[in-house]
Design a protein around this motif. Sequence first.
Motif, PDB file in Angstrom:
ATOM      1  N   GLY A   1      -0.396  55.654   5.314  1.00 35.88           N
ATOM      2  CA  GLY A   1       1.011  55.763   5.664  1.00 35.88           C
ATOM      3  C   GLY A   1       1.421  54.656   6.608  1.00 35.88           C
ATOM      4  O   GLY A   1       0.588  53.916   7.131  1.00 35.88           O
ATOM      5  N   VAL A   2       2.718  54.563   6.839  1.00 32.66           N
ATOM      6  CA  VAL A   2       3.248  53.553   7.742  1.00 32.66           C
ATOM      7  C   VAL A   2       2.900  53.936   9.172  1.00 32.66           C
ATOM      8  O   VAL A   2       2.923  55.107   9.540  1.00 32.66           O
ATOM      9  N   ARG A   3       2.525  52.933   9.944  1.00 31.93           N
ATOM     10  CA  ARG A   3       2.176  53.158  11.339  1.00 31.93           C
ATOM     11  C   ARG A   3       2.725  52.020  12.190  1.00 31.93           C
ATOM     12  O   ARG A   3       2.891  50.899  11.723  1.00 31.93           O
ATOM     13  N   ALA A   4       2.998  52.332  13.445  1.00 29.36           N
ATOM     14  CA  ALA A   4       3.393  51.327  14.436  1.00 29.36           C
ATOM     15  C   ALA A   4       2.222  51.173  15.400  1.00 29.36           C
ATOM     16  O   ALA A   4       1.705  52.159  15.923  1.00 29.36           O
ATOM     17  N   PHE A   5       1.815  49.934  15.623  1.00 27.78           N
ATOM     18  CA  PHE A   5       0.689  49.630  16.500  1.00 27.78           C
ATOM     19  C   PHE A   5       1.196  48.809  17.674  1.00 27.78           C
ATOM     20  O   PHE A   5       1.748  47.722  17.474  1.00 27.78           O
ATOM     21  N   ARG A   6       1.033  49.321  18.883  1.00 25.21           N
ATOM     22  CA  ARG A   6       1.447  48.566  20.066  1.00 25.21           C
ATOM     23  C   ARG A   6       0.529  47.365  20.238  1.00 25.21           C
ATOM     24  O   ARG A   6      -0.690  47.493  20.160  1.00 25.21           O
ATOM     25  N   PHE A   7       1.128  46.212  20.480  1.00 26.76           N
ATOM     26  CA  PHE A   7       0.340  44.987  20.650  1.00 26.76           C
ATOM     27  C   PHE A   7      -0.698  45.123  21.754  1.00 26.76           C
ATOM     28  O   PHE A   7      -1.808  44.632  21.623  1.00 26.76           O
ATOM     29  N   ASP A   8      -0.337  45.775  22.852  1.00 28.65           N
ATOM     30  CA  ASP A   8      -1.269  45.863  23.973  1.00 28.65           C
ATOM     31  C   ASP A   8      -2.451  46.790  23.691  1.00 28.65           C
ATOM     32  O   ASP A   8      -3.405  46.825  24.454  1.00 28.65           O
ATOM     33  N   ARG A   9      -2.402  47.515  22.593  1.00 28.16           N
ATOM     34  CA  ARG A   9      -3.522  48.390  22.216  1.00 28.16           C
ATOM     35  C   ARG A   9      -4.345  47.818  21.064  1.00 28.16           C
ATOM     36  O   ARG A   9      -5.331  48.429  20.649  1.00 28.16           O
ATOM     37  N   ILE A  10      -3.917  46.684  20.533  1.00 29.46           N
ATOM     38  CA  ILE A  10      -4.699  46.010  19.496  1.00 29.46           C
ATOM     39  C   ILE A  10      -5.798  45.240  20.219  1.00 29.46           C
ATOM     40  O   ILE A  10      -5.535  44.290  20.949  1.00 29.46           O
ATOM     41  N   LEU A  11      -7.031  45.679  20.032  1.00 26.34           N
ATOM     42  CA  LEU A  11      -8.160  45.087  20.744  1.00 26.34           C
ATOM     43  C   LEU A  11      -8.673  43.828  20.052  1.00 26.34           C
ATOM     44  O   LEU A  11      -9.180  42.918  20.705  1.00 26.34           O
ATOM     45  N   ALA A  12      -8.547  43.791  18.737  1.00 27.30           N
ATOM     46  CA  ALA A  12      -8.960  42.629  17.948  1.00 27.30           C
ATOM     47  C   ALA A  12      -8.254  42.696  16.606  1.00 27.30           C
ATOM     48  O   ALA A  12      -7.890  43.783  16.138  1.00 27.30           O
ATOM     49  N   VAL A  13      -8.061  41.545  15.997  1.00 23.15           N
ATOM     50  CA  VAL A  13      -7.441  41.478  14.680  1.00 23.15           C
ATOM     51  C   VAL A  13      -8.065  40.313  13.932  1.00 23.15           C
ATOM     52  O   VAL A  13      -8.357  39.273  14.520  1.00 23.15           O
ATOM     53  N   GLU A  14      -8.305  40.534  12.649  1.00 20.95           N
ATOM     54  CA  GLU A  14      -8.840  39.447  11.821  1.00 20.95           C
ATOM     55  C   GLU A  14      -8.258  39.535  10.424  1.00 20.95           C
ATOM     56  O   GLU A  14      -7.990  40.627   9.913  1.00 20.95           O
ATOM     57  N   PRO A  15      -8.036  38.380   9.814  1.00 29.22           N
ATOM     58  CA  PRO A  15      -7.535  38.383   8.436  1.00 29.22           C
ATOM     59  C   PRO A  15      -8.649  38.801   7.481  1.00 29.22           C
ATOM     60  O   PRO A  15      -9.825  38.542   7.740  1.00 29.22           O
ATOM     61  N   THR A  16      -8.262  39.471   6.404  1.00 30.76           N
ATOM     62  CA  THR A  16      -9.255  39.848   5.396  1.00 30.76           C
ATOM     63  C   THR A  16      -9.188  38.940   4.182  1.00 30.76           C
ATOM     64  O   THR A  16     -10.127  38.893   3.399  1.00 30.76           O
ATOM     65  N   GLY A  17      -8.048  38.251   4.014  1.00 35.64           N
ATOM     66  CA  GLY A  17      -7.853  37.423   2.836  1.00 35.64           C
ATOM     67  C   GLY A  17      -7.385  38.217   1.624  1.00 35.64           C
ATOM     68  O   GLY A  17      -7.042  37.651   0.594  1.00 35.64           O
ATOM     69  N   THR A  18      -7.331  39.532   1.738  1.00 43.22           N
ATOM     70  CA  THR A  18      -6.912  40.403   0.646  1.00 43.22           C
ATOM     71  C   THR A  18      -5.395  40.439   0.547  1.00 43.22           C
ATOM     72  O   THR A  18      -4.721  40.691   1.558  1.00 43.22           O
ATOM     73  N   PRO A  19      -4.825  40.209  -0.642  1.00 41.74           N
ATOM     74  CA  PRO A  19      -3.370  40.300  -0.783  1.00 41.74           C
ATOM     75  C   PRO A  19      -2.878  41.728  -0.487  1.00 41.74           C
ATOM     76  O   PRO A  19      -3.541  42.709  -0.835  1.00 41.74           O
ATOM     77  N   ALA A  20      -1.724  41.813   0.155  1.00 41.21           N
ATOM     78  CA  ALA A  20      -1.109  43.105   0.463  1.00 41.21           C
ATOM     79  C   ALA A  20       0.030  43.358  -0.513  1.00 41.21           C
ATOM     80  O   ALA A  20       0.657  42.427  -1.003  1.00 41.21           O
ATOM     81  N   ALA A  21       0.280  44.618  -0.771  1.00 41.92           N
ATOM     82  CA  ALA A  21       1.416  44.988  -1.616  1.00 41.92           C
ATOM     83  C   ALA A  21       2.705  44.593  -0.894  1.00 41.92           C
ATOM     84  O   ALA A  21       2.786  44.720   0.321  1.00 41.92           O
ATOM     85  N   PRO A  22       3.698  44.096  -1.628  1.00 37.25           N
ATOM     86  CA  PRO A  22       4.972  43.786  -0.952  1.00 37.25           C
ATOM     87  C   PRO A  22       5.630  45.088  -0.485  1.00 37.25           C
ATOM     88  O   PRO A  22       5.818  46.011  -1.269  1.00 37.25           O
ATOM     89  N   ARG A  23       5.907  45.156   0.771  1.00 41.90           N
ATOM     90  CA  ARG A  23       6.527  46.350   1.353  1.00 41.90           C
ATOM     91  C   ARG A  23       7.750  45.906   2.148  1.00 41.90           C
ATOM     92  O   ARG A  23       7.608  45.315   3.208  1.00 41.90           O
ATOM     93  N   PRO A  24       8.949  46.182   1.616  1.00 41.70           N
ATOM     94  CA  PRO A  24      10.162  45.753   2.327  1.00 41.70           C
ATOM     95  C   PRO A  24      10.298  46.485   3.659  1.00 41.70           C
ATOM     96  O   PRO A  24       9.839  47.615   3.807  1.00 41.70           O
ATOM     97  N   VAL A  25      10.923  45.819   4.615  1.00 41.72           N
ATOM     98  CA  VAL A  25      11.077  46.387   5.950  1.00 41.72           C
ATOM     99  C   VAL A  25      11.851  47.699   5.907  1.00 41.72           C
ATOM    100  O   VAL A  25      11.475  48.674   6.539  1.00 41.72           O
ATOM    101  N   ALA A  26      12.946  47.733   5.137  1.00 38.60           N
ATOM    102  CA  ALA A  26      13.772  48.946   5.063  1.00 38.60           C
ATOM    103  C   ALA A  26      12.916  50.118   4.607  1.00 38.60           C
ATOM    104  O   ALA A  26      12.195  50.037   3.625  1.00 38.60           O
TER     105      ALA A  26
END
Length: 162
Positions: free
Chosen positions: A126-151
Amino acid sequence: MDDTRTTARPGDLPQAEIAALALSLAHLGNGPQASVARRALRHLTADLDTADPVVTDTLATLTAPLAETTADRARVIAEAITERRVIRLCYGDARANVTIREVEPVTCLVHRDQWHFIGWCRLRRGVRAFRFDRILAVEPTGTPAAPRPVAGYLPWRRTPTP
């Protein structure tokens, strides 16, 4: 070429475009170009109601540079949004529970004094909101994501059903 273009007004930019500009500025640091760009963003948002403390706090956050470690993570997130690629987050929630999640990026936004990354969480399905200050690490996977419009993907703002 059409020479009948008009000057853009602050209300002409959709919220998603303002968020994208702000995210790009947030990880630029404190250089002269970043300062000028932040002034331009303040100009674009000058007509907003600054009597509202939520708006005031949000604008201050939008136009302030991120801390260096957060800015590094923001760069990876911004690139994933642009390229529509899944990212892997190491995330600590409000109760200090840490999870590793693969997330399909949608957008970023600011509410009051916090940056949030919005995405489709494959772990929670499901859709989730992640606070930047709680993101401990992030890395790209290279896997294409489904197009998901902002609305429709902002957790606290539902799109009305026609």
